[in-house]
Design a protein around this motif. Sequence first.
Motif, mmCIF file in Angstrom:
data_model
loop_
_atom_site.group_PDB
_atom_site.id
_atom_site.type_symbol
_atom_site.label_atom_id
_atom_site.label_comp_id
_atom_site.label_asym_id
_atom_site.label_seq_id
_atom_site.Cartn_x
_atom_site.Cartn_y
_atom_site.Cartn_z
ATOM 1 N N ILE A 269 0.883 -1.170 0.000
ATOM 2 C CA ILE A 269 0.000 0.000 0.000
ATOM 3 C C ILE A 269 0.919 1.218 0.000
ATOM 4 N N ASP A 270 0.528 2.269 -0.666
ATOM 5 C CA ASP A 270 1.325 3.491 -0.712
ATOM 6 C C ASP A 270 0.895 4.482 0.353
ATOM 7 N N GLU A 271 1.842 5.327 0.753
ATOM 8 C CA GLU A 271 1.491 6.439 1.629
ATOM 9 C C GLU A 271 0.423 7.274 0.929
ATOM 10 N N GLY A 272 -0.505 7.777 1.697
ATOM 11 C CA GLY A 272 -1.581 8.581 1.148
ATOM 12 C C GLY A 272 -2.822 7.780 0.800
ATOM 13 N N TYR A 273 -2.694 6.454 0.791
ATOM 14 C CA TYR A 273 -3.835 5.600 0.469
ATOM 15 C C TYR A 273 -4.936 5.834 1.502
ATOM 16 N N GLN A 274 -6.145 6.071 1.021
ATOM 17 C CA GLN A 274 -7.293 6.288 1.904
ATOM 18 C C GLN A 274 -8.315 5.200 1.644
ATOM 19 N N PHE A 275 -8.967 4.737 2.715
ATOM 20 C CA PHE A 275 -9.899 3.623 2.605
ATOM 21 C C PHE A 275 -11.012 3.763 3.629
ATOM 22 N N PRO A 276 -12.158 3.116 3.362
ATOM 23 C CA PRO A 276 -13.262 3.149 4.322
ATOM 24 C C PRO A 276 -12.882 2.426 5.619
ATOM 25 N N ASP B 183 -4.093 7.555 10.019
ATOM 26 C CA ASP B 183 -4.978 8.632 10.473
ATOM 27 C C ASP B 183 -6.375 8.028 10.578
ATOM 28 N N MET B 184 -6.923 8.006 11.767
ATOM 29 C CA MET B 184 -8.228 7.400 12.000
ATOM 30 C C MET B 184 -9.386 8.378 11.760
ATOM 31 N N PHE B 185 -9.053 9.609 11.305
ATOM 32 C CA PHE B 185 -10.064 10.657 11.148
ATOM 33 C C PHE B 185 -9.637 11.643 10.052
ATOM 34 N N PRO B 186 -9.273 11.130 8.847
ATOM 35 C CA PRO B 186 -8.752 12.026 7.799
ATOM 36 C C PRO B 186 -9.830 12.985 7.292
ATOM 37 N N ASN B 187 -9.429 14.221 7.091
ATOM 38 C CA ASN B 187 -10.347 15.251 6.595
ATOM 39 C C ASN B 187 -11.634 15.318 7.430
ATOM 40 N N GLU B 188 -11.473 15.065 8.736
ATOM 41 C CA GLU B 188 -12.584 15.111 9.690
ATOM 42 C C GLU B 188 -13.700 14.121 9.360
ATOM 43 N N PRO C 261 -14.928 10.449 10.150
ATOM 44 C CA PRO C 261 -14.701 9.300 11.036
ATOM 45 C C PRO C 261 -14.919 7.949 10.356
ATOM 46 N N TYR C 262 -15.372 7.943 9.117
ATOM 47 C CA TYR C 262 -15.643 6.690 8.407
ATOM 48 C C TYR C 262 -14.572 6.366 7.376
ATOM 49 N N GLN C 263 -13.484 7.137 7.394
ATOM 50 C CA GLN C 263 -12.354 6.901 6.497
ATOM 51 C C GLN C 263 -11.085 6.703 7.317
ATOM 52 N N ARG C 264 -10.086 6.108 6.688
ATOM 53 C CA ARG C 264 -8.757 5.955 7.271
ATOM 54 C C ARG C 264 -7.754 6.340 6.200
ATOM 55 N N LYS C 265 -6.558 6.781 6.622
ATOM 56 C CA LYS C 265 -5.546 7.190 5.653
ATOM 57 C C LYS C 265 -4.162 6.802 6.149
ATOM 58 N N VAL C 266 -3.351 6.264 5.246
ATOM 59 C CA VAL C 266 -1.965 5.924 5.553
ATOM 60 C C VAL C 266 -1.145 7.210 5.461
ATOM 61 N N LEU C 267 -0.652 7.676 6.610
ATOM 62 C CA LEU C 267 0.107 8.931 6.648
ATOM 63 C C LEU C 267 1.585 8.724 6.392
ATOM 64 N N ARG C 268 2.126 7.620 6.892
ATOM 65 C CA ARG C 268 3.574 7.393 6.777
ATOM 66 C C ARG C 268 3.828 5.905 6.867
ATOM 67 N N ILE C 269 4.740 5.416 6.040
ATOM 68 C CA ILE C 269 5.206 4.028 6.100
ATOM 69 C C ILE C 269 6.724 4.085 6.251
ATOM 70 N N VAL C 270 7.234 3.423 7.287
ATOM 71 C CA VAL C 270 8.658 3.385 7.553
ATOM 72 C C VAL C 270 9.107 1.936 7.575
ATOM 73 N N LYS C 271 10.143 1.629 6.824
ATOM 74 C CA LYS C 271 10.668 0.267 6.804
ATOM 75 C C LYS C 271 11.484 -0.005 8.058
ATOM 76 N N ILE C 272 11.399 -1.248 8.510
ATOM 77 C CA ILE C 272 12.225 -1.718 9.623
ATOM 78 C C ILE C 272 13.390 -2.468 9.005
ATOM 79 N N LYS C 273 14.584 -2.258 9.503
ATOM 80 C CA LYS C 273 15.777 -2.903 8.908
ATOM 81 C C LYS C 273 15.843 -4.382 9.168
#
Length: 162
Positions: free
Chosen positions: A17-24, A143-148, A150-162
Amino acid sequence: MQKFTQKYAIICLLEDIDEGYQFPSDSWPLHTTLADTFAIEWDEVTLKLKLEEIAATLEMVATKATRDEYFGPDKNIHVVLIEKTDDLAATHYSIVNMLKQGGVKFNGPQYSEEGFLPHSTVQPHARVKLNDTVVYKNLALIDMFPNEDPYQRKVLRIVKIK
């Protein structure tokens, strides 16, 4: 009108999934949760920075999917339990301890620290199969509350673990 507070979660994505992806809110990508829904005193920029800092201290963890289970008051949420190894528990504690520095308030504190029960919810499009190896190789800030909304979610940041 109901007022909502900004909330986040930290998960490990098990599909690309890419950063910025938004989903219900009822259609998550395949994942496992490392820090369940929380509010925090830090602003989003600081939270992203702290996520990057903690990820740099972690190592990938591989564990196994162990059995199917049903969660929720009506036992209708189908999940696959993930083996809670010492390394996975240590990863969870590291994340929680980092969040405590920002005054974290969990929606369900009983599911953190000793109550941490690693699992992956079975999604309509995918699931973790029993005995599969589950590799914790990223941290994703949700983000459990993107653009105010409450029925959407958004991937704000993805960080790889080494």
